[in-house]
Enzyme design. Structure first.
Site, PDB file in Angstrom:
ATOM      1  N   LYS A   9     102.653  47.958  45.917  1.00 58.23           N
ATOM      2  CA  LYS A   9     102.573  49.263  46.578  1.00 58.23           C
ATOM      3  C   LYS A   9     101.153  49.808  46.546  1.00 58.23           C
ATOM      4  O   LYS A   9     100.635  50.285  47.555  1.00 58.23           O
ATOM      5  CB  LYS A   9     103.535  50.243  45.910  1.00 58.23           C
ATOM      6  N   GLU A  45      98.974  41.539  37.703  1.00 55.89           N
ATOM      7  CA  GLU A  45      99.486  40.184  37.909  1.00 55.89           C
ATOM      8  C   GLU A  45      99.429  39.783  39.385  1.00 55.89           C
ATOM      9  O   GLU A  45      99.015  38.678  39.736  1.00 55.89           O
ATOM     10  CB  GLU A  45     100.940  40.088  37.418  1.00 55.89           C
ATOM     11  N   GLY A  72     110.413  50.475  42.716  1.00 59.57           N
ATOM     12  CA  GLY A  72     110.236  49.033  42.835  1.00 59.57           C
ATOM     13  C   GLY A  72     111.521  48.242  42.706  1.00 59.57           C
ATOM     14  O   GLY A  72     111.777  47.306  43.464  1.00 59.57           O
ATOM     15  N   ARG A  73     112.377  48.624  41.745  1.00 58.08           N
ATOM     16  CA  ARG A  73     113.601  47.859  41.528  1.00 58.08           C
ATOM     17  C   ARG A  73     114.688  48.182  42.548  1.00 58.08           C
ATOM     18  O   ARG A  73     115.767  47.599  42.506  1.00 58.08           O
ATOM     19  CB  ARG A  73     114.109  48.069  40.104  1.00 58.08           C
ATOM     20  N   GLU A  99     115.559  48.571  32.851  1.00 54.45           N
ATOM     21  CA  GLU A  99     114.378  49.376  33.138  1.00 54.45           C
ATOM     22  C   GLU A  99     114.787  50.792  33.535  1.00 54.45           C
ATOM     23  O   GLU A  99     114.072  51.754  33.270  1.00 54.45           O
ATOM     24  CB  GLU A  99     113.540  48.742  34.251  1.00 54.45           C
ATOM     25  N   HIS A 158     129.538  26.047  28.750  1.00 54.67           N
ATOM     26  CA  HIS A 158     129.123  24.968  27.860  1.00 54.67           C
ATOM     27  C   HIS A 158     127.850  25.323  27.089  1.00 54.67           C
ATOM     28  O   HIS A 158     127.230  24.447  26.487  1.00 54.67           O
ATOM     29  CB  HIS A 158     128.920  23.682  28.663  1.00 54.67           C
ATOM     30  N   LYS A 170     101.088  48.256  30.529  1.00 52.33           N
ATOM     31  CA  LYS A 170     100.014  47.951  31.487  1.00 52.33           C
ATOM     32  C   LYS A 170      98.691  48.547  31.016  1.00 52.33           C
ATOM     33  O   LYS A 170      97.648  47.904  31.057  1.00 52.33           O
ATOM     34  CB  LYS A 170     100.360  48.517  32.863  1.00 52.33           C
TER      35      LYS A 170
END
Length: 551
Positions: free
Chosen positions: A212, A218, A272-273, A358, A389, A517
């Protein structure tokens, strides 16, 4: 616009001792009776405790609830102001009060004619531009710098700019355009971008940089690595044909070399999410095309309409949320498992981890006071039957009580003999086994029938006892499709929101993430400055110096 400090209720519902006491009494009664006995007493439990909405069926009957406890849970929702909160969400109230923002991701799912006038032109414009570019790429009309059509799409983002698109492209692979390859790069670990680029051809690769602000550490590190990789093989002008951006920082995208026509904005009212419905979903649109993307939005919209209009007792997100509150705050559960008996949903638990943890990983109420009750749970999971399993043993015989959501389709896109029936049977068997378990008498009888000695029975039988009485919910749908995926995502979005209202917290900020951050930047800036290194704590100093010696 109303006061950004409004509350959904004047007194947090979790502060009602009388109601909470009744809920704990229900827990003792229902756990003591047991789920198996509950079905024996009421074979009609399924009809009482299941809901249908937006193509989904949710079976809540294998949980420790009855009509009395359900009514008290619904009272908890009423006391918390859930109906008022739902209205605030859809009407654009600034419910993200710490950032003074709306949370209007639901508007992105509206049809053009349904959008509020204030945002219609902008949202429609971005959506149409995104879908037009997606169709050009799908039709082979978007050509790279050397005139070759794009065949590989690399989405570069992190968090919601990565988890949502990656999950959806994986989930909808049966609807994906043949001949297109998708990669998702998020980790600043250079291995991630390097290994991905090793699978790409610069002449036919398109990068989507999703940030954004166009400042995310990153994302920008990986974007610059991709840019340099491209320029090592093509000329500077190639950037404009091989990079798109989802960002509001046009100045930064221009400096990067991205054509302004290929920059798609986001808005501060889309977290964002919650952003895969926006231009962050560009990779989804490229994969499945405009009609299927419209169906994806329609699935979310159908769940929105159900959530907005259904009475609380018949409201799937509300009941899903109340069961979570029941498990966390009344039964003391510390985690929640999501098990998808659908290979297409491989990434769905990881996507839900961000959405849930979050959002509701908070310890301060909306009014600024400390939270006095548990908020959220550790969410984890995977794909059945693989998980059977690996870690279902903990569900069945471990000490922690772990509620499970099972997701399973009635039909497969890839039928092979009876394999889908076997998959479906495994899902139902896990839910039934969690509920029924196996008692000592039946274990011993089975061992005697096989001729096992009494000495060995005495030694081994206790280890084969399965306590049962473990809760689970089953979500069933016809088969994976854009509309079903949209409905599933919206279901869990609204579940998280309802829980935040009951816990009186803001699910739309993430200050803990922001602190990490900030401190990362400070440590990075100190790594080659001895004076700054000395200001760090002893542990961090030692590890920075160890890194510097090795590098």
């Amino acid at each position: 616009m109303s006061n950004p400090n409004f509350e959904f209720s004047t007194q947090p519902a979790m502060k009602n001792p009388e109601l909470l006491n009744r809920l704990h009494q229900h827990r003792a009664r229902l756990q003591g009776m047991g789920l198996k006995t509950a079905f024996q007493h009421d074979p009609d439990r399924f009809n009482q405790f299941h809901l249908r909405a937006a193509g989904l069926l949710a079976d809540y009957s294998k949980n420790h609830i009855d009509e009395s406890s359900r009514q008290d849970l619904l009272q908890l929702a009423e006391d918390a102001g859930v109906p008022k909160a739902i209205n605030a969400l859809f009407s654009g109230q600034p419910i993200n009060h710490t950032e003074k923002r709306m949370a209007l991701h639901t508007a992105l799912r509206l049809q053009d004619s349904e959008l509020p006038a204030a945002s219609a032109v902008e949202v429609i414009g971005v959506r149409n531009r995104m879908l037009a570019v997606a169709e050009q790429i799908r039709n082979g009309q978007w050509l790279g710098h050397t005139g070759k059509p794009i065949t590989t799409i690399v989405n570069i983002g992190v968090g919601g700019s990565d988890l949502g698109p990656m999950m959806a492209v994986q989930a909808l692979q049966d609807f994906s355009q043949p001949g297109l390859n998708f990669h998702f790069v998020s980790n600043i670990d250079p291995a991630h971008i390097s290994i991905t680029l090793g699978q790409c051809d610069p002449e036919t690769t398109l990068f989507i940089v999703a940030s954004k602000t166009f400042t995310t550490l990153e994302t920008l590190a990986n974007a610059h690595a991709a840019r340099q990789w491209l320029l090592n093989r093509l000329e500077e002008t190639a950037v404009s044909r091989h990079f798109l951006a989802v960002s509001v920082n046009v100045k930064a995208t221009n400096a990067f070399g991205i054509d302004p026509a290929n920059v798609f904005p986001m808005w501060d009212w889309v977290g964002g999410r919650y952003s895969l419905w926006s231009a962050i979903g560009m990779s989804i649109a490229i994969a499945i095309g405009a009609p299927a993307f419209a169906a994806f939005l329609a699935g979310g919209r159908a769940m929105d309409e159900h959530f907005r209009t259904a009475p609380l007792m018949h409201n799937m997100p509300v009941m899903h949320a109340l069961l979570g509150v029941w498990h966390i705050n009344v039964m003391g559960c510390q985690s929640q498992a999501i098990i998808c008996y659908d290979q297409n949903l491989t990434q769905f638990p990881a996507y839900l981890q961000q959405l849930d943890m979050e959002s509701n990983g908070k310890s301060v109420q909306r009014n600024g006071k400390p939270v006095e009750w548990q908020t959220g749970a550790v969410l984890w999971g995977g794909v059945g039957t693989n998980t059977q399993h690996s870690f279902h043993q903990l569900f069945h015989q471990g000490a922690p009580l772990i509620p499970v959501d099972f997701l399973v389709p009635l039909r497969s896109h890839h039928p092979v003999d009876a394999q889908h029936a076997q998959l479906f049977s495994n899902c139902l068997a896990q839910s039934q086994a969690l509920m029924e378990g196996r008692d000592r008498a039946s274990v011993e009888a089975e061992m005697r029938a096989k001729g096992v000695s009494e000495a060995d029975i005495a030694l081994i039988a206790p280890h084969r006892v399965i306590p049962g009485n473990k809760p689970s919910t089953i979500l069933v749908y016809e088969r994976m499709s854009p509309a079903i995926l949209g409905a599933l995502i919206a279901l869990y979005e609204h579940k998280v929101f309802v829980q935040s209202v009951i816990w009186n917290i803001n699910p739309f900020d993430q200050w803990g993430v922001e602190l990490g951050k900030q401190m990362s930047g400070e440590i990075f800036a100190a790594m080659n400055d001895e004076d700054k290194i000395k200001r760090l704590d002893g542990s961090t100093q030692a590890l920075v110096r160890l890194f510097n010696v090795q590098n």
